[in-house]
Design a protein around this motif. Structure first.
Motif, PDB file in Angstrom:
ATOM      1  N   ALA A  56      74.287 -40.336  29.033  1.00 13.47           N
ATOM      2  CA  ALA A  56      72.952 -40.020  28.516  1.00 13.47           C
ATOM      3  C   ALA A  56      72.787 -40.467  27.066  1.00 13.47           C
ATOM      4  O   ALA A  56      71.749 -41.037  26.692  1.00 13.47           O
ATOM      5  N   GLU A  57      73.797 -40.227  26.246  1.00 16.86           N
ATOM      6  CA  GLU A  57      73.667 -40.543  24.823  1.00 16.86           C
ATOM      7  C   GLU A  57      73.496 -42.035  24.561  1.00 16.86           C
ATOM      8  O   GLU A  57      72.529 -42.444  23.894  1.00 16.86           O
ATOM      9  N   PRO A  58      74.380 -42.900  25.066  1.00 17.44           N
ATOM     10  CA  PRO A  58      74.175 -44.336  24.807  1.00 17.44           C
ATOM     11  C   PRO A  58      72.947 -44.904  25.509  1.00 17.44           C
ATOM     12  O   PRO A  58      72.306 -45.822  24.986  1.00 17.44           O
ATOM     13  N   LEU A  59      72.602 -44.366  26.686  1.00 14.47           N
ATOM     14  CA  LEU A  59      71.424 -44.862  27.389  1.00 14.47           C
ATOM     15  C   LEU A  59      70.161 -44.474  26.635  1.00 14.47           C
ATOM     16  O   LEU A  59      69.216 -45.275  26.536  1.00 14.47           O
ATOM     17  N   ALA A  60      70.129 -43.272  26.071  1.00 14.57           N
ATOM     18  CA  ALA A  60      68.980 -42.833  25.281  1.00 14.57           C
ATOM     19  C   ALA A  60      68.798 -43.725  24.055  1.00 14.57           C
ATOM     20  O   ALA A  60      67.679 -44.112  23.704  1.00 14.57           O
ATOM     21  N   LYS A  61      69.897 -44.061  23.418  1.00  6.94           N
ATOM     22  CA  LYS A  61      69.844 -44.933  22.248  1.00  6.94           C
ATOM     23  C   LYS A  61      69.278 -46.298  22.618  1.00  6.94           C
ATOM     24  O   LYS A  61      68.447 -46.867  21.887  1.00  6.94           O
ATOM     25  N   ALA A  62      69.703 -46.813  23.757  1.00 10.84           N
ATOM     26  CA  ALA A  62      69.227 -48.124  24.199  1.00 10.84           C
ATOM     27  C   ALA A  62      67.750 -48.092  24.575  1.00 10.84           C
ATOM     28  O   ALA A  62      67.016 -49.055  24.328  1.00 10.84           O
ATOM     29  N   LEU A  63      67.309 -46.984  25.163  1.00 10.02           N
ATOM     30  CA  LEU A  63      65.925 -46.868  25.629  1.00 10.02           C
ATOM     31  C   LEU A  63      64.963 -46.457  24.518  1.00 10.02           C
ATOM     32  O   LEU A  63      63.741 -46.606  24.665  1.00 10.02           O
ATOM     33  N   GLY A  64      65.496 -45.900  23.435  1.00 12.94           N
ATOM     34  CA  GLY A  64      64.645 -45.499  22.330  1.00 12.94           C
ATOM     35  C   GLY A  64      63.929 -44.183  22.531  1.00 12.94           C
ATOM     36  O   GLY A  64      62.947 -43.882  21.826  1.00 12.94           O
ATOM     37  N   GLN A  65      64.373 -43.379  23.482  1.00  9.66           N
ATOM     38  CA  GLN A  65      63.812 -42.055  23.723  1.00  9.66           C
ATOM     39  C   GLN A  65      64.949 -41.100  24.062  1.00  9.66           C
ATOM     40  O   GLN A  65      65.956 -41.509  24.663  1.00  9.66           O
ATOM     41  N   PRO A  66      64.820 -39.816  23.684  1.00  4.65           N
ATOM     42  CA  PRO A  66      65.856 -38.851  24.040  1.00  4.65           C
ATOM     43  C   PRO A  66      65.982 -38.691  25.554  1.00  4.65           C
ATOM     44  O   PRO A  66      65.000 -38.846  26.289  1.00  4.65           O
ATOM     45  N   ILE A  67      67.208 -38.410  26.007  1.00  7.25           N
ATOM     46  CA  ILE A  67      67.438 -38.027  27.402  1.00  7.25           C
ATOM     47  C   ILE A  67      67.944 -36.598  27.389  1.00  7.25           C
ATOM     48  O   ILE A  67      69.013 -36.310  26.840  1.00  7.25           O
ATOM     49  N   VAL A  68      67.179 -35.705  27.974  1.00 12.45           N
ATOM     50  CA  VAL A  68      67.510 -34.286  27.997  1.00 12.45           C
ATOM     51  C   VAL A  68      68.173 -33.952  29.329  1.00 12.45           C
ATOM     52  O   VAL A  68      67.543 -34.054  30.387  1.00 12.45           O
ATOM     53  N   VAL A  69      69.444 -33.570  29.287  1.00 14.56           N
ATOM     54  CA  VAL A  69      70.150 -33.175  30.507  1.00 14.56           C
ATOM     55  C   VAL A  69      69.725 -31.763  30.865  1.00 14.56           C
ATOM     56  O   VAL A  69      69.862 -30.833  30.071  1.00 14.56           O
TER      57      VAL A  69
END
Length: 325
Positions: A56-69
């Protein structure tokens, strides 16, 4: 042969996920437009939850939006899977385990979602073999199965519940080994299965390496073999084939998916960024330390895996008459 075929499919899937021209097919600024919710059907600290947070953390960084688990535990992950299937906001994803897609439909007659029609498959994330773990006073290798045949149904095995991978895997193993007839005893979790083995309540169980190895390395329990070929996760353990078990390959895995109505733009963006994330050495290291072998596949690669395993599990459930009580 099955393991080699699966490895080839995974390799091809990863290559496809890497090479497809996602950047050219989607406007990267069009999605996501708000934080993404990643539903996990198990509690915080569980193996699927840890895997979800790792990507979630690296994918959120790549997408430019937070990912909330968002942990929505219950019904072996089916509650969370159903919420993903019914999501309409284009910003809800789910991390699921084998059973949600391969066996739940057979086990739950009123399952509120269709594992084939109600999801957009995105990628297999990580896999792990299971270890056939036994009490330390039992013999090893082929001698273990000789002793088990003599014991018949007087020996028991533990699992994390009816329909779990550990349960269905043991029933599959019983179909592969003539005269192997241990009885099933369900528990709430793998730590409880291990405690039951140490307490002489059950003789064996199929346990993920991350949970089993501390007790095995401490000499408190014994590894009979892996449910597949050799694994870099536990290179010291032999496959069950070396104990005379033929045609037996089984893994636990986690996968990323979205609802069936997930936009093509979202699919393309996730596919592009996730292929990069899954090749990142730090992500792969973290998953490895958690007992997972990082994979990453194309959507088609994931669908092939689900289809193959669903056929195997469906046959086991029907032929062994497995029903939820």
């Amino acid at each position: 042969m099955q393991a080699k075929k699966r490895a080839l499919l995974i390799a091809c899937g990863l290559a496809a996920a890497t090479l497809l021209p996602f950047a050219a097919s989607a406007d990267n600024s069009a999605w996501p437009t708000k934080p993404i919710r990643l539903l996990v059907g198990f509690p915080g600290g569980s193996t699927p939850d840890i895997a979800a947070r790792t990507i979630a953390e690296p994918l959120a960084k790549a997408l430019g939006q937070p990912i909330v688990v968002d942990n929505k535990a219950g019904a072996s992950g089916n509650i969370a899977a159903d919420q993903v299937a019914k999501a309409t906001d284009d910003h809800t994803l789910g991390l699921v385990i084998n059973g949600n897609l391969t066996s739940s439909k057979m086990l739950y007659p009123k399952l509120p979602y269709d594992p084939v029609k109600d999801f957009t498959y995105l990628s297999l994330i990580a896999t792990a073999p299971l270890v056939l773990v036994a009490q330390n006073n039992l013999p090893s290798g082929t001698a273990f199965f000789d002793a088990a045949r003599q014991a018949g149904d007087k020996w028991n095995y533990g699992s994390v519940g009816i329909g779990s991978v550990g349960h269905l895997g043991m029933e599959l193993l019983k179909s592969r080994v003539a005269g192997f007839k241990p009885e099933h005893v369900p528990y709430q979790g793998n730590p409880q299965v291990i405690t039951a083995m140490l307490g002489d309540q059950v003789q064996m169980g199929l346990i993920p390496p991350g949970v089993a190895m501390p007790q095995i390395r401490a000499g408190k329990l014994k590894a009979i073999g892996l449910t597949g070929g050799r694994s870099a996760l536990v290179p010291e353990l032999p496959p069950l084939a070396e104990a005379g078990v033929k045609d037996f390959s089984l893994e636990v895995w986690v996968a990323l998916l979205g609802p069936a109505n997930l936009s093509k733009t979202a699919q393309a963006r996730i596919g592009h960024e996730l292929a990069i994330v899954m090749k990142d050495p730090e992500v792969r290291r973290k998953l490895f330390e958690q007992g997972w072998q990082a994979v990453g596949t194309s959507p088609d690669g994931m669908r092939t895996r689900v289809t193959e395993e669903a056929a195997i599990m469906s046959k086991i459930i029907s032929t062994r008459g497995i029903k939820l009580q």
